[in-house]
Scaffold this motif. Structure first.
Motif, PDB file in Angstrom:
ATOM      1  N   GLU A 155       5.979  -4.590 -13.168  1.00 34.99           N
ATOM      2  CA  GLU A 155       6.959  -5.397 -13.882  1.00 34.99           C
ATOM      3  C   GLU A 155       8.270  -5.326 -13.121  1.00 34.99           C
ATOM      4  O   GLU A 155       8.699  -4.248 -12.693  1.00 34.99           O
ATOM      5  CB  GLU A 155       7.121  -4.904 -15.316  1.00 34.99           C
ATOM      6  N   GLU A 156       8.907  -6.487 -12.945  1.00 29.42           N
ATOM      7  CA  GLU A 156      10.080  -6.564 -12.077  1.00 29.42           C
ATOM      8  C   GLU A 156      11.359  -6.289 -12.848  1.00 29.42           C
ATOM      9  O   GLU A 156      11.567  -6.770 -13.962  1.00 29.42           O
ATOM     10  CB  GLU A 156      10.157  -7.930 -11.408  1.00 29.42           C
ATOM     11  N   TYR A 157      12.230  -5.498 -12.219  1.00 28.83           N
ATOM     12  CA  TYR A 157      13.590  -5.297 -12.717  1.00 28.83           C
ATOM     13  C   TYR A 157      14.460  -6.473 -12.272  1.00 28.83           C
ATOM     14  O   TYR A 157      14.029  -7.296 -11.461  1.00 28.83           O
ATOM     15  CB  TYR A 157      14.166  -3.994 -12.167  1.00 28.83           C
ATOM     16  N   PRO A 158      15.683  -6.580 -12.783  1.00 24.73           N
ATOM     17  CA  PRO A 158      16.579  -7.631 -12.279  1.00 24.73           C
ATOM     18  C   PRO A 158      16.757  -7.507 -10.767  1.00 24.73           C
ATOM     19  O   PRO A 158      17.002  -6.412 -10.255  1.00 24.73           O
ATOM     20  CB  PRO A 158      17.898  -7.356 -13.016  1.00 24.73           C
ATOM     21  N   PRO A 159      16.595  -8.598 -10.010  1.00 23.61           N
ATOM     22  CA  PRO A 159      16.685  -8.513  -8.546  1.00 23.61           C
ATOM     23  C   PRO A 159      18.091  -8.159  -8.087  1.00 23.61           C
ATOM     24  O   PRO A 159      19.079  -8.433  -8.764  1.00 23.61           O
ATOM     25  CB  PRO A 159      16.275  -9.919  -8.087  1.00 23.61           C
ATOM     26  N   LEU A 160      18.170  -7.553  -6.919  1.00 31.76           N
ATOM     27  CA  LEU A 160      19.442  -7.194  -6.302  1.00 31.76           C
ATOM     28  C   LEU A 160      19.802  -8.272  -5.293  1.00 31.76           C
ATOM     29  O   LEU A 160      19.075  -8.489  -4.322  1.00 31.76           O
ATOM     30  CB  LEU A 160      19.337  -5.833  -5.615  1.00 31.76           C
ATOM     31  N   ASN A 161      20.904  -8.962  -5.518  1.00 36.65           N
ATOM     32  CA  ASN A 161      21.321 -10.068  -4.654  1.00 36.65           C
ATOM     33  C   ASN A 161      22.555  -9.650  -3.881  1.00 36.65           C
ATOM     34  O   ASN A 161      23.588  -9.308  -4.466  1.00 36.65           O
ATOM     35  CB  ASN A 161      21.617 -11.312  -5.500  1.00 36.65           C
ATOM     36  N   LEU A 162      22.482  -9.703  -2.554  1.00 34.75           N
ATOM     37  CA  LEU A 162      23.581  -9.241  -1.705  1.00 34.75           C
ATOM     38  C   LEU A 162      24.470 -10.380  -1.210  1.00 34.75           C
ATOM     39  O   LEU A 162      25.105 -10.264  -0.172  1.00 34.75           O
ATOM     40  CB  LEU A 162      23.039  -8.456  -0.510  1.00 34.75           C
ATOM     41  N   ASP A 163      24.518 -11.472  -1.954  1.00 28.99           N
ATOM     42  CA  ASP A 163      25.474 -12.539  -1.663  1.00 28.99           C
ATOM     43  C   ASP A 163      25.345 -13.032  -0.215  1.00 28.99           C
ATOM     44  O   ASP A 163      26.308 -13.036   0.555  1.00 28.99           O
ATOM     45  CB  ASP A 163      26.906 -12.057  -1.936  1.00 28.99           C
ATOM     46  N   TYR A 164      24.126 -13.428   0.157  1.00 28.27           N
ATOM     47  CA  TYR A 164      23.840 -14.064   1.442  1.00 28.27           C
ATOM     48  C   TYR A 164      24.019 -13.142   2.649  1.00 28.27           C
ATOM     49  O   TYR A 164      24.094 -13.609   3.777  1.00 28.27           O
ATOM     50  CB  TYR A 164      24.693 -15.327   1.628  1.00 28.27           C
ATOM     51  N   ARG A 165      24.084 -11.833   2.426  1.00 29.07           N
ATOM     52  CA  ARG A 165      24.072 -10.892   3.549  1.00 29.07           C
ATOM     53  C   ARG A 165      22.628 -10.455   3.764  1.00 29.07           C
ATOM     54  O   ARG A 165      22.006  -9.887   2.868  1.00 29.07           O
ATOM     55  CB  ARG A 165      24.955  -9.678   3.262  1.00 29.07           C
ATOM     56  N   ARG A 166      22.096 -10.679   4.931  1.00 28.68           N
ATOM     57  CA  ARG A 166      20.684 -10.392   5.202  1.00 28.68           C
ATOM     58  C   ARG A 166      20.408  -8.900   5.097  1.00 28.68           C
ATOM     59  O   ARG A 166      21.107  -8.069   5.696  1.00 28.68           O
ATOM     60  CB  ARG A 166      20.285 -10.901   6.573  1.00 28.68           C
ATOM     61  N   VAL A 167      19.355  -8.564   4.351  1.00 30.40           N
ATOM     62  CA  VAL A 167      18.934  -7.173   4.206  1.00 30.40           C
ATOM     63  C   VAL A 167      18.110  -6.765   5.422  1.00 30.40           C
ATOM     64  O   VAL A 167      17.176  -7.467   5.819  1.00 30.40           O
ATOM     65  CB  VAL A 167      18.109  -6.985   2.914  1.00 30.40           C
ATOM     66  N   ASN A 168      18.451  -5.635   6.011  1.00 31.20           N
ATOM     67  CA  ASN A 168      17.723  -5.126   7.170  1.00 31.20           C
ATOM     68  C   ASN A 168      16.692  -4.070   6.808  1.00 31.20           C
ATOM     69  O   ASN A 168      15.642  -3.981   7.432  1.00 31.20           O
ATOM     70  CB  ASN A 168      18.705  -4.552   8.198  1.00 31.20           C
ATOM     71  N   ASP A 169      16.993  -3.248   5.810  1.00 30.85           N
ATOM     72  CA  ASP A 169      16.069  -2.192   5.424  1.00 30.85           C
ATOM     73  C   ASP A 169      16.395  -1.748   4.002  1.00 30.85           C
ATOM     74  O   ASP A 169      17.516  -1.975   3.499  1.00 30.85           O
ATOM     75  CB  ASP A 169      16.166  -1.000   6.385  1.00 30.85           C
ATOM     76  N   VAL A 170      15.423  -1.159   3.341  1.00 31.47           N
ATOM     77  CA  VAL A 170      15.616  -0.587   2.008  1.00 31.47           C
ATOM     78  C   VAL A 170      14.937   0.773   1.985  1.00 31.47           C
ATOM     79  O   VAL A 170      14.036   1.053   2.775  1.00 31.47           O
ATOM     80  CB  VAL A 170      15.025  -1.488   0.898  1.00 31.47           C
ATOM     81  N   GLY A 171      15.376   1.631   1.082  1.00 30.48           N
ATOM     82  CA  GLY A 171      14.787   2.962   0.961  1.00 30.48           C
ATOM     83  C   GLY A 171      15.066   3.553  -0.406  1.00 30.48           C
ATOM     84  O   GLY A 171      15.985   3.124  -1.108  1.00 30.48           O
ATOM     85  N   TRP A 172      14.261   4.525  -0.784  1.00 28.97           N
ATOM     86  CA  TRP A 172      14.403   5.205  -2.072  1.00 28.97           C
ATOM     87  C   TRP A 172      15.091   6.540  -1.858  1.00 28.97           C
ATOM     88  O   TRP A 172      14.656   7.350  -1.051  1.00 28.97           O
ATOM     89  CB  TRP A 172      13.041   5.438  -2.713  1.00 28.97           C
ATOM     90  N   VAL A 173      16.173   6.766  -2.603  1.00 28.75           N
ATOM     91  CA  VAL A 173      16.811   8.082  -2.615  1.00 28.75           C
ATOM     92  C   VAL A 173      16.062   8.991  -3.575  1.00 28.75           C
ATOM     93  O   VAL A 173      15.814  10.167  -3.298  1.00 28.75           O
ATOM     94  CB  VAL A 173      18.296   7.956  -3.011  1.00 28.75           C
TER      95      VAL A 173
END
Length: 446
Positions: A155-173
């Motif tokens: 089930e999806e949470y509200p998406p994270l939108n970075l205002d047209y800045r391209r995402v390069n990587d994601v990670g879990w703390v």
């Protein structure tokens, strides 16, 4: 016949169930049932005999309760076809039994026994760039400037939108927080990295780079974390902020920076990997991001590059094998690399600057690439090596890393990224914004 003292009767949505406190104790102290009993798992009740035979009414779904009660009795999860899985998960969440359901649903992770569980599709701007398995069995997926976050029941949470800045990587703390690296947005001095709540999308804080006591705007690239609460990221600034930055996970403050040496590319790194055993960071900058490949091991304690390899200056031939991904294998004192034909190669960490030993036993491609191939990726998990190529993920095992099985789903095109965690494997395809979920089924009942 005397009624056992630990016998308990429930009326759930009009249906009566009888069980024992011994069975309910399997739910654990933090469950719904744990709150009904004292520390000795004796039912909390008034001091009168008539109460001992009463029914405890619960206004919930009785069909789901029957499945969950059977799970507590036997340890096995058997879901009848008339019960939707999401409905059962919702009821399990109410009773505090989600972890029990998850443990019963999955067996011990084994790449050779993985089975396709489901495919998840979604609309998103831009092609998929990264997928990362979460510690709780969920995942997050980066598409363009948006990161989609899913819990373990998808089930999806509200998406994270970075205002047209391209995402390069994601990670879990951890199980609740996500770090995102993004490109600098020119003209606004904005970009870099941020730490977000997975469930609300709230920006907790931004990570900054200081150079000569001044805060600088930068583009953040590959990410990694360490067991002592550090975050690492490759960084590119407009002044001299090229290298690997280090931040404290708790405070968000920059605590170190490893500036790249002349002729060595750290700020453009495609992959970072923290090695707990050696207390070093693997940094890999790979073709075609750069014309050549650079792999190094950094020791931040004395700011040294303790191991390095590059194909710079190597003769270019028709059959050259460009490194597309790399992963350190501490138990083998080796770094594994892969080329566009999914040949596996190995380098000895005990020899600085040695050559790549390519393994012919692992080769499964015949030199023919798809029209729009995704570059292969590597992962190491539970003593097994995984490599993606086109629309397949190959599993390698044993001391010689022999191919033992392949995972393939034809829908969605080539696999552009995959990730393993929470006893699941997630594979992100390049088309249709689709990712696959692979699980190891529990062993058969003997």
């Amino acid at each position: 016949m005397k009624i056992p003292k630990d016998r308990v009767r429930f009326n759930v949505g009009g249906r009566v169930f009888e069980t024992t406190s011994t069975t309910l104790a399997n739910a654990g102290r933090n469950s719904f049932f744990g709150a009904l009993f004292n520390e000795n798992w004796t039912l909390k009740q008034p001091n009168n005999d008539s109460f001992s035979h009463c029914e405890l009414f619960i206004d919930r779904n009785p069909d789901c309760f029957s499945v969950l009660l059977d799970l507590l009795r036997t340890g096995d999860l058997n879901i009848p076809p008339n019960i939707p899985e999401r409905q059962l998960y919702r009821e399990a969440s109410f009773y505090g039994l989600l972890d029990h359901v998850r443990s019963a649903k999955w067996g011990q992770f084994d790449g050779n026994r993985l089975r396709h569980s489901r495919s998840v599709t979604g609309q998103a701007p831009g092609d998929g760039t990264a997928i990362r398995a979460g510690p709780d069995g969920g995942c997050c997926v980066a598409h363009g400037s948006v990161v989609h976050v899913y819990d373990w029941i998808m089930e999806e949470y509200p998406p994270l939108n970075l205002d047209y800045r391209r995402v390069n990587d994601v990670g879990w703390v951890d199980g609740e927080r996500i770090i995102i690296s993004a490109c600098e947005k020119l003209g606004r001095g904005d970009g870099g990295m941020g730490l977000f709540s997975k469930s609300t999308g709230e920006l907790r804080y931004k990570f900054q780079v200081c150079h000569e006591n001044q805060v600088k705007s930068f583009t953040a690239g590959a990410l990694s974390t360490s067991s002592d609460y550090k975050i690492f990221s490759s960084c590119k600034g407009r002044s001299n902020e090229y290298g690997i930055g280090v931040w404290d996970q708790v405070t968000g403050k920059q605590i170190d920076f490893f500036y790249e040496s002349p002729g060595w590319s750290l700020g453009d790194a495609d992959k970072l990997q923290w090695l707990n055993g050696s207390n070093c960071l693997l940094v890999a900058t790979l073709f075609p991001r750069k014309d050549n490949c650079y792999i190094s091991m950094l020791d931040f304690r004395d700011k040294t590059m303790v191991w390095s390899w590059s194909d710079f200056g190597a003769p270019i031939t028709v059959d050259e094998k460009r490194v597309r991904d790399a992963i350190a294998m501490e138990d083998n004192n080796a770094i594994c690399v892969v080329n566009e034909y999914e040949d596996l190669g190995f380098m000895d960490l005990r020899m600085n600057g040695g050559s790549v030993r390519w393994s012919s036993r692992s080769r499964i491609m015949k030199g023919k690439l798809s029209d729009e191939p995704c570059y292969p990726k590597l992962a190491l998990h539970e003593g097994q090596l995984f490599s993606s190529m086109d629309d397949c993920i190959s599993v390698f095992c044993g001391p010689d890393w022999v191919l033992t099985s392949r995972l393939r789903q034809s829908y969605g095109g080539s696999i552009c990224d995959f990730s393993i965690g929470g006893d699941r494997l997630f594979a992100l395809h390049s088309e249709e914004n689709v990712f696959d979920v692979w699980e190891t089924p529990p062993p058969p009942i003997s």
